[in-house]
Design a protein around this motif. Structure first.
Motif, PDB file in Angstrom:
ATOM      1  N   LEU A 312       0.796  -1.169   0.173  1.00  0.00           N
ATOM      2  CA  LEU A 312      -0.092  -0.023  -0.183  1.00  0.00           C
ATOM      3  C   LEU A 312       0.752   1.082  -0.223  1.00  0.00           C
ATOM      4  N   VAL A 313       0.249   2.186  -0.991  1.00  0.00           N
ATOM      5  CA  VAL A 313       1.293   3.405  -0.973  1.00  0.00           C
ATOM      6  C   VAL A 313       0.341   4.818  -0.875  1.00  0.00           C
ATOM      7  N   PHE A 314       1.116   5.828  -0.678  1.00  0.00           N
ATOM      8  CA  PHE A 314       0.237   6.943  -0.780  1.00  0.00           C
ATOM      9  C   PHE A 314       0.777   7.781  -1.961  1.00  0.00           C
ATOM     10  N   MET A 315      -0.331   8.613  -2.696  1.00  0.00           N
ATOM     11  CA  MET A 315       0.089   9.235  -3.967  1.00  0.00           C
ATOM     12  C   MET A 315       0.457  10.626  -3.469  1.00  0.00           C
ATOM     13  N   VAL A 316       1.493  11.259  -4.165  1.00  0.00           N
ATOM     14  CA  VAL A 316       1.868  12.561  -4.158  1.00  0.00           C
ATOM     15  C   VAL A 316       1.932  13.175  -5.245  1.00  0.00           C
ATOM     16  N   GLU A 317       1.461  14.358  -5.343  1.00  0.00           N
ATOM     17  CA  GLU A 317       1.523  15.083  -6.542  1.00  0.00           C
ATOM     18  C   GLU A 317       2.340  16.388  -6.380  1.00  0.00           C
ATOM     19  N   ALA A 318       3.313  16.929  -7.381  1.00  0.00           N
ATOM     20  CA  ALA A 318       4.128  18.017  -7.187  1.00  0.00           C
ATOM     21  C   ALA A 318       4.103  18.880  -8.567  1.00  0.00           C
ATOM     22  N   THR A 319       4.447  20.083  -8.223  1.00  0.00           N
ATOM     23  CA  THR A 319       4.497  20.715  -9.403  1.00  0.00           C
ATOM     24  C   THR A 319       5.682  21.174  -9.987  1.00  0.00           C
ATOM     25  N   PRO A 320       6.314  20.705 -11.043  1.00  0.00           N
ATOM     26  CA  PRO A 320       7.549  21.051 -11.663  1.00  0.00           C
ATOM     27  C   PRO A 320       7.906  22.441 -11.692  1.00  0.00           C
ATOM     28  N   GLU A 321       9.420  22.689 -11.657  1.00  0.00           N
ATOM     29  CA  GLU A 321       9.840  24.077 -11.768  1.00  0.00           C
ATOM     30  C   GLU A 321       9.446  24.486 -13.294  1.00  0.00           C
ATOM     31  N   PRO A 322       9.343  25.671 -13.497  1.00  0.00           N
ATOM     32  CA  PRO A 322       8.847  26.405 -14.960  1.00  0.00           C
ATOM     33  C   PRO A 322       9.958  25.993 -16.092  1.00  0.00           C
ATOM     34  N   ASP A 323      11.030  25.933 -15.848  1.00  0.00           N
ATOM     35  CA  ASP A 323      12.118  25.542 -16.834  1.00  0.00           C
ATOM     36  C   ASP A 323      11.933  23.985 -17.255  1.00  0.00           C
ATOM     37  N   ALA A 324      11.217  23.316 -16.494  1.00  0.00           N
ATOM     38  CA  ALA A 324      11.239  21.830 -17.057  1.00  0.00           C
ATOM     39  C   ALA A 324       9.884  21.315 -17.429  1.00  0.00           C
ATOM     40  N   LEU A 325       8.860  22.429 -17.750  1.00  0.00           N
ATOM     41  CA  LEU A 325       7.559  22.056 -18.130  1.00  0.00           C
ATOM     42  C   LEU A 325       7.818  21.868 -19.606  1.00  0.00           C
ATOM     43  N   ALA A 326       8.448  22.485 -20.464  1.00  0.00           N
ATOM     44  CA  ALA A 326       8.318  21.966 -21.792  1.00  0.00           C
ATOM     45  C   ALA A 326       9.226  20.913 -22.138  1.00  0.00           C
ATOM     46  N   ARG A 327       9.753  20.222 -21.221  1.00  0.00           N
ATOM     47  CA  ARG A 327      10.613  18.871 -21.662  1.00  0.00           C
ATOM     48  C   ARG A 327       9.689  17.906 -21.244  1.00  0.00           C
ATOM     49  N   LEU A 328       8.586  17.962 -20.336  1.00  0.00           N
ATOM     50  CA  LEU A 328       7.980  16.845 -19.919  1.00  0.00           C
ATOM     51  C   LEU A 328       6.714  16.469 -20.914  1.00  0.00           C
ATOM     52  N   HIS A 329       6.373  15.186 -20.850  1.00  0.00           N
ATOM     53  CA  HIS A 329       5.198  14.821 -21.585  1.00  0.00           C
ATOM     54  C   HIS A 329       4.478  13.853 -20.625  1.00  0.00           C
ATOM     55  N   PRO A 330       3.132  13.933 -20.734  1.00  0.00           N
ATOM     56  CA  PRO A 330       2.235  13.051 -19.756  1.00  0.00           C
ATOM     57  C   PRO A 330       2.509  11.509 -20.059  1.00  0.00           C
ATOM     58  N   GLY A 331       2.712  10.717 -19.041  1.00  0.00           N
ATOM     59  CA  GLY A 331       3.066   9.320 -19.446  1.00  0.00           C
ATOM     60  C   GLY A 331       4.289   8.832 -19.137  1.00  0.00           C
ATOM     61  N   GLN A 332       5.420   9.794 -19.077  1.00  0.00           N
ATOM     62  CA  GLN A 332       6.844   9.533 -19.070  1.00  0.00           C
ATOM     63  C   GLN A 332       6.995   8.993 -17.533  1.00  0.00           C
ATOM     64  N   PRO A 333       7.637   7.915 -17.414  1.00  0.00           N
ATOM     65  CA  PRO A 333       8.119   7.511 -16.297  1.00  0.00           C
ATOM     66  C   PRO A 333       9.246   8.268 -15.485  1.00  0.00           C
ATOM     67  N   LEU A 334       9.452   8.392 -14.208  1.00  0.00           N
ATOM     68  CA  LEU A 334      10.318   9.132 -13.565  1.00  0.00           C
ATOM     69  C   LEU A 334      10.615   8.543 -12.366  1.00  0.00           C
ATOM     70  N   GLU A 335      11.782   9.075 -11.625  1.00  0.00           N
ATOM     71  CA  GLU A 335      12.121   8.827 -10.150  1.00  0.00           C
ATOM     72  C   GLU A 335      12.117  10.019  -9.601  1.00  0.00           C
ATOM     73  N   VAL A 336      11.805   9.920  -8.365  1.00  0.00           N
ATOM     74  CA  VAL A 336      11.722  11.189  -7.287  1.00  0.00           C
ATOM     75  C   VAL A 336      12.611  10.814  -6.112  1.00  0.00           C
ATOM     76  N   ARG A 337      13.611  11.961  -5.855  1.00  0.00           N
ATOM     77  CA  ARG A 337      14.410  11.936  -4.564  1.00  0.00           C
ATOM     78  C   ARG A 337      13.831  12.926  -3.577  1.00  0.00           C
ATOM     79  N   PRO A 338      13.913  12.742  -2.204  1.00  0.00           N
ATOM     80  CA  PRO A 338      13.737  13.655  -1.562  1.00  0.00           C
ATOM     81  C   PRO A 338      14.714  14.871  -1.510  1.00  0.00           C
ATOM     82  N   GLY A 339      14.050  16.345  -1.317  1.00  0.00           N
ATOM     83  CA  GLY A 339      15.055  17.411  -1.503  1.00  0.00           C
ATOM     84  C   GLY A 339      14.818  18.213  -0.400  1.00  0.00           C
ATOM     85  N   ALA A 340      15.430  19.233  -0.238  1.00  0.00           N
ATOM     86  CA  ALA A 340      15.512  20.266   0.762  1.00  0.00           C
ATOM     87  C   ALA A 340      14.069  20.956   0.997  1.00  0.00           C
ATOM     88  N   ARG A 341      13.686  21.160   2.183  1.00  0.00           N
ATOM     89  CA  ARG A 341      12.316  21.695   2.387  1.00  0.00           C
ATOM     90  C   ARG A 341      12.522  23.363   2.284  1.00  0.00           C
TER      91      ARG A 341
END
Length: 341
Positions: A312-341
Motif C-alpha cells: 500500500l502506498v500514498f500518492m503525492v503530486e508535485a508541481t515541476p519548476e517552470p524550466d522543466a515544463l516544456a521537456r515533460l510529456h504525460p506518461g513519462q516514467p520518472l524517479e523522485v528523490r527527497p530534496g530540501a524543504r
C-alpha cells in the motif's frame, strides 16, 4: 514393475525440481534484499510518472458540430476559437426574444405617452364647443331673467327661465367632464398599468439575454493558453450538451505524480521540494509538493516495481519548476528523490 529407464527419468525430474526450487529461493532472497529500494533513507528513489491535468472544452448546448478550428498539437491562446456548433434553434429564439422586447417597449411607450396628438386635439375641440355652448346658454338665461324682471310673467314665464337654467347646468357639466378627460389624456396611462408594462419589458429583456447566452455557447473558445491534446468529435457529428469536444493541456497542467510507502509519508509535507529525474533527460529538476493523498492505495499498474507491487502506498503530486515544463510529456516514467524543504 518399474524399468531402469523409468527410474532414470524420475531421478532426473527430481534433480530438476530441486534445482528450480533452489533458484526460486535465491530470487526471493534477492527480492527481499532489494525491497527497500523505493523507500527514502533505505534506497534512492520513489517511482512515478508525468501526469497531464487536462482541461476539456465543452458547450452547455448540444448540436451538430460544424467546425473544428484547431488541430492536435496546436498551441492556442486564451480566447481563441476551438469549435462551433450549429446555431439553430438558438438563433431563432434570439430573434423571437428580440421581437417580444420591441413589442413590449412599444406598449410601454404608448402608456407613458398617453393618447395620440390627434386624439388630444379632438378632445380639445369638443371642450371648446362645450364651452361655447355653455356661454350661449348662460347668455340666454341672463336675457330671460332680465325680461322677466322688466316685463313680468306675461312675456317670459318662470318655467322658461327654469328650463334655460337647467340647460346651463348641463352644459357646465359637459365642460367639466371634457376638462377632466383632457387632463387624464395628457397624464398618460395609469401608474399601475405603466409599472406592469415596465416589468414586462424587464422580464422579456432577461429572456433575450438568456437566449443570446445560449446562442453564444455554440462558439467555444479556449479558456486559457494551452496545447491541444486531442479532438474528440468530427465535423458533422451531433455533440450532446456538456460533452467535451477538445482536450487542452495548459502549461500549469503538467505535474509529477509519484507514490511513497507509509514509512516515508511522515517525512513529506505540502510545499516540500523533491528532485526528479526523467529517462532521456539530462540531470535532475526540482518539483514542489502540492498535494498528498490522505488514503492509501495499491501501487498502480503503470509503476512496474516487483518489490512494491503488493504494498500500500500514498500518492503525492508535485508541481515541476517552470524550466522543466516544456521537456515533460504525460506518461513519462520518472524517479523522485527527497530534496530540501
Amino acid at each position: 514393475m518399474t524399468t531402469e529407464p523409468e527410474r532414470t527419468d524420475r531421478a532426473s525430474s527430481r534433480r530438476g525440481a530441486s534445482l528450480l526450487f533452489g533458484l526460486g529461493g535465491l530470487l526471493l532472497a534477492l527480492a527481499g534484499c532489494g525491497g527497500g529500494a523505493t523507500e527514502a533513507g533505505q534506497g534512492d528513489y520513489w517511482q512515478g510518472y508525468v501526469e497531464g491535468d487536462n482541461v476539456f472544452a465543452a458547450s452547455s448546448q448540444g448540436g451538430s458540430l460544424v467546425r473544428i478550428a484547431v488541430e492536435k498539437g496546436q498551441a492556442v491562446k486564451s480566447g481563441e476559437l476551438l469549435f462551433e456548433l450549429d446555431p439553430e434553434p438558438q438563433a431563432l429564439q434570439v430573434e423571437q426574444a428580440r421581437e417580444r422586447v420591441a413589442q413590449a417597449e412599444a406598449r410601454l411607450a404608448d402608456l407613458e405617452r398617453g393618447v395620440r396628438p390627434s386624439e388630444l386635439a379632438a378632445i380639445e375641440a369638443r371642450l371648446a364647443g362645450a364651452k361655447s355652448a355653455l356661454g350661449r346658454a348662460r347668455a340666454d338665461l341672463e336675457r330671460r331673467r332680465e325680461l322677466f324682471e322688466s316685463s313680468g310673467p306675461d312675456v317670459v314665464s318662470k318655467e322658461e327661465i327654469d328650463r334655460f337654467a337647467a340647460e346651463v347646468e348641463v352644459d357646465a357639466f359637459n365642460v367639466a367632464s371634457l376638462e377632466a378627460e383632457l387632463e387624464t389624456a395628457r397624464l398618460g396611462g395609469r401608474s399601475g398599468a405603466v409599472e406592469a408594462a415596465r416589468r414586462e419589458v424587464a422580464t422579456l429583456r432577461i429572456a433575450q439575454r438568456e437566449a443570446q447566452w445560449a446562442l453564444d455557447q455554440k462558439r467555444v473558445t479556449a479558456p486559457t493558453a494551452a496545447l491541444v491534446q486531442d479532438t474528440l468529435f468530427d465535423v458533422g457529428e451531433v455533440v450532446p450538451a456538456g460533452r467535451p469536444v477538445v482536450s487542452l493541456l495548459p502549461p500549469g497542467g503538467v505535474l509529477v505524480r509519484f507514490f511513497v510507502p507509509q514509512s516515508a509519508l511522515p517525512t513529506l509535507a505540502a510545499g516540500d521540494s523533491v528532485q526528479v529525474r526523467v529517462d532521456g533527460l539530462e540531470g535532475e529538476f526540482q518539483a514542489r509538493i502540492r498535494f498528498i493523498t490522505t488514503e492509501a492505495e495499491f501501487t498502480p499498474p503503470v509503476i512496474y516495481s516487483r518489490e512494491s507491487r503488493s504494498k500500500l502506498v500514498f500518492m503525492v503530486e508535485a508541481t515541476p519548476e517552470p524550466d522543466a515544463l516544456a521537456r515533460l510529456h504525460p506518461g513519462q516514467p520518472l524517479e523522485v528523490r527527497p530534496g530540501a524543504r
